[in-house]
Design a protein around this motif. Structure first.
Motif, mmCIF file in Angstrom:
data_model
loop_
_atom_site.group_PDB
_atom_site.id
_atom_site.type_symbol
_atom_site.label_atom_id
_atom_site.label_comp_id
_atom_site.label_asym_id
_atom_site.label_seq_id
_atom_site.Cartn_x
_atom_site.Cartn_y
_atom_site.Cartn_z
ATOM 1 N N LYS A 279 -14.608 -4.612 11.303
ATOM 2 C CA LYS A 279 -15.614 -5.614 10.941
ATOM 3 C C LYS A 279 -15.065 -6.647 9.957
ATOM 4 N N GLU A 280 -13.799 -6.439 9.574
ATOM 5 C CA GLU A 280 -13.133 -7.343 8.624
ATOM 6 C C GLU A 280 -13.951 -7.498 7.347
ATOM 7 N N ASP A 281 -14.413 -6.364 6.844
ATOM 8 C CA ASP A 281 -15.268 -6.342 5.662
ATOM 9 C C ASP A 281 -14.415 -6.222 4.392
ATOM 10 N N VAL A 282 -13.945 -7.361 3.926
ATOM 11 C CA VAL A 282 -13.067 -7.406 2.747
ATOM 12 C C VAL A 282 -13.785 -6.877 1.501
ATOM 13 N N THR A 283 -15.064 -7.168 1.391
ATOM 14 C CA THR A 283 -15.837 -6.744 0.216
ATOM 15 C C THR A 283 -15.836 -5.231 0.054
ATOM 16 N N ARG A 284 -16.122 -4.514 1.134
ATOM 17 C CA ARG A 284 -16.156 -3.050 1.056
ATOM 18 C C ARG A 284 -14.766 -2.470 0.838
ATOM 19 N N MET A 285 -13.764 -3.045 1.492
ATOM 20 C CA MET A 285 -12.402 -2.539 1.313
ATOM 21 C C MET A 285 -11.934 -2.745 -0.124
ATOM 22 N N SER A 286 -12.331 -3.850 -0.729
ATOM 23 C CA SER A 286 -11.886 -4.141 -2.098
ATOM 24 C C SER A 286 -12.616 -3.294 -3.146
ATOM 25 N N LYS A 287 -13.605 -2.493 -2.704
ATOM 26 C CA LYS A 287 -14.275 -1.569 -3.625
ATOM 27 C C LYS A 287 -13.454 -0.304 -3.869
ATOM 28 N N VAL A 288 -12.407 -0.117 -3.065
ATOM 29 C CA VAL A 288 -11.520 1.035 -3.255
ATOM 30 C C VAL A 288 -10.752 0.847 -4.552
ATOM 31 N N ILE B 234 0.856 -1.189 0.000
ATOM 32 C CA ILE B 234 0.000 0.000 0.000
ATOM 33 C C ILE B 234 0.890 1.236 0.000
ATOM 34 N N GLY B 235 0.942 1.901 -1.132
ATOM 35 C CA GLY B 235 1.710 3.131 -1.237
ATOM 36 C C GLY B 235 0.838 4.335 -0.922
ATOM 37 N N PRO B 236 1.416 5.535 -0.950
ATOM 38 C CA PRO B 236 0.644 6.750 -0.656
ATOM 39 C C PRO B 236 -0.575 6.942 -1.554
ATOM 40 N N LYS B 237 -0.453 6.587 -2.824
ATOM 41 C CA LYS B 237 -1.594 6.761 -3.735
ATOM 42 C C LYS B 237 -2.751 5.854 -3.335
ATOM 43 N N ALA B 238 -2.420 4.618 -2.976
ATOM 44 C CA ALA B 238 -3.465 3.677 -2.551
ATOM 45 C C ALA B 238 -4.064 4.112 -1.213
ATOM 46 N N GLY B 239 -3.211 4.590 -0.301
ATOM 47 C CA GLY B 239 -3.701 5.076 0.980
ATOM 48 C C GLY B 239 -4.645 6.248 0.806
ATOM 49 N N LEU B 240 -4.279 7.137 -0.116
ATOM 50 C CA LEU B 240 -5.121 8.292 -0.420
ATOM 51 C C LEU B 240 -6.437 7.853 -1.053
ATOM 52 N N SER B 241 -6.365 6.821 -1.876
ATOM 53 C CA SER B 241 -7.560 6.290 -2.532
ATOM 54 C C SER B 241 -8.553 5.751 -1.506
ATOM 55 N N VAL B 242 -8.037 5.082 -0.465
ATOM 56 C CA VAL B 242 -8.899 4.561 0.600
ATOM 57 C C VAL B 242 -9.622 5.706 1.293
ATOM 58 N N LEU B 243 -8.864 6.766 1.637
ATOM 59 C CA LEU B 243 -9.436 7.892 2.372
ATOM 60 C C LEU B 243 -10.274 8.814 1.492
ATOM 61 N N SER B 244 -10.187 8.639 0.186
ATOM 62 C CA SER B 244 -11.047 9.390 -0.726
ATOM 63 C C SER B 244 -12.334 8.632 -1.020
ATOM 64 N N THR B 245 -12.295 7.322 -0.768
ATOM 65 C CA THR B 245 -13.473 6.487 -0.992
ATOM 66 C C THR B 245 -14.378 6.469 0.234
ATOM 67 N N TYR B 246 -13.762 6.432 1.407
ATOM 68 C CA TYR B 246 -14.517 6.360 2.658
ATOM 69 C C TYR B 246 -14.011 7.392 3.666
ATOM 70 N N GLU B 247 -14.920 7.837 4.548
ATOM 71 C CA GLU B 247 -14.526 8.702 5.664
ATOM 72 C C GLU B 247 -13.683 7.896 6.652
ATOM 73 N N THR B 248 -12.931 8.596 7.485
ATOM 74 C CA THR B 248 -12.012 7.946 8.426
ATOM 75 C C THR B 248 -12.696 6.889 9.286
ATOM 76 N N ASN B 249 -13.817 7.235 9.921
ATOM 77 C CA ASN B 249 -14.507 6.278 10.785
ATOM 78 C C ASN B 249 -15.043 5.081 10.014
ATOM 79 N N THR B 250 -15.416 5.304 8.750
ATOM 80 C CA THR B 250 -15.901 4.200 7.920
ATOM 81 C C THR B 250 -14.769 3.227 7.612
ATOM 82 N N VAL B 251 -13.578 3.770 7.356
ATOM 83 C CA VAL B 251 -12.406 2.913 7.105
ATOM 84 C C VAL B 251 -12.122 2.060 8.339
ATOM 85 N N LYS B 252 -12.166 2.699 9.511
ATOM 86 C CA LYS B 252 -11.935 1.957 10.753
ATOM 87 C C LYS B 252 -12.995 0.874 10.944
#
Length: 199
Positions: A103-112, A80-98
């Motif tokens: 919740k170990e929700d692989v499906t939602r994380m893989s939507k990034v 996970i590089g900076p671009k991917a990290g930024l992509s996660v935080l651009s897809t979901y709000e901070t609390n949603t990422v947490k």
């Protein structure tokens, strides 16, 4: 290292801002969440992370300490590089990422964008003990499952334990029940059915 930049936002792009500080413009990559809260011509304080590589020198910045700390945790995961990290935080709000990680929700994380299921699983595995807790959600680090706060605060768990089940199996079963709109009796009955199936 540059810890923060305080100045005037002179330009907003799709995933970056240019902030002026003492007549020097800093190009800062940022998340959609932070970007949406910034306005051109307004002063802001941007918490920054400097990414240095052989051929790259880039600044990443965020409005909150929570967001930048989560960004640092994300990019600590191998792959996970900076671009991917930024992509996660651009897809979901901070609390949603947490929440997704806890919740170990692989499906939602893989939507990034740019993160597949294998990488999503890796992020969750490496960060589930590091992101901290948010209201109503606990990490599944001891195999107890994610247990909704409204159930925890009720007598449901105590009732099941009183019927002879240990708290481990009771929590695990309750985690799989959609409790919304159901009475305590209905939840207990469904839990008993599910526990009996496992016996």
């Amino acid at each position: 290292m540059i810890s923060y930049i305080k100045g005037t936002v002179v330009k907003k792009g799709l995933d970056y801002i240019v902030i002026d500080n003492n007549d020097m413009g800093y190009f800062v990559n940022t998340s959609l969440s932070s970007l949406n809260k910034l306005c051109e011509g307004e002063k802001a304080t941007i918490l920054t992370y400097m990414h240095i590589r052989e051929d790259v020198l880039a600044l990443y910045g965020f409005l909150t300490s929570d967001e930048i700390e989560l960004f640092k945790k994300l990019i600590s995961v191998n792959g996970i590089g900076p671009k991917a990290g930024l992509s996660v935080l651009s897809t979901y709000e901070t609390n949603t990422v947490k929440e997704i990680i806890l919740k170990e929700d692989v499906t939602r994380m893989s939507k990034v964008p740019g993160i597949g299921k294998k990488t999503a699983s890796k992020v969750i595995l490496e960060l589930r003990d590091k992101v901290g807790a948010i209201d109503g959600i606990v990490s599944d680090t001891e195999g107890t499952g994610i247990f909704q706060a409204e159930c925890e605060s009720s007598d449901i768990l105590s009732a099941l334990v009183g019927l002879g089940f240990n708290s481990y199996e009771a929590k695990k079963v309750l985690d799989k029940i959609d409790v919304e709109g159901k009475s305590e009796n209905e939840i207990i009955k469904e839990a008993l059915k599910n526990i009996n199936r496992q016996v």
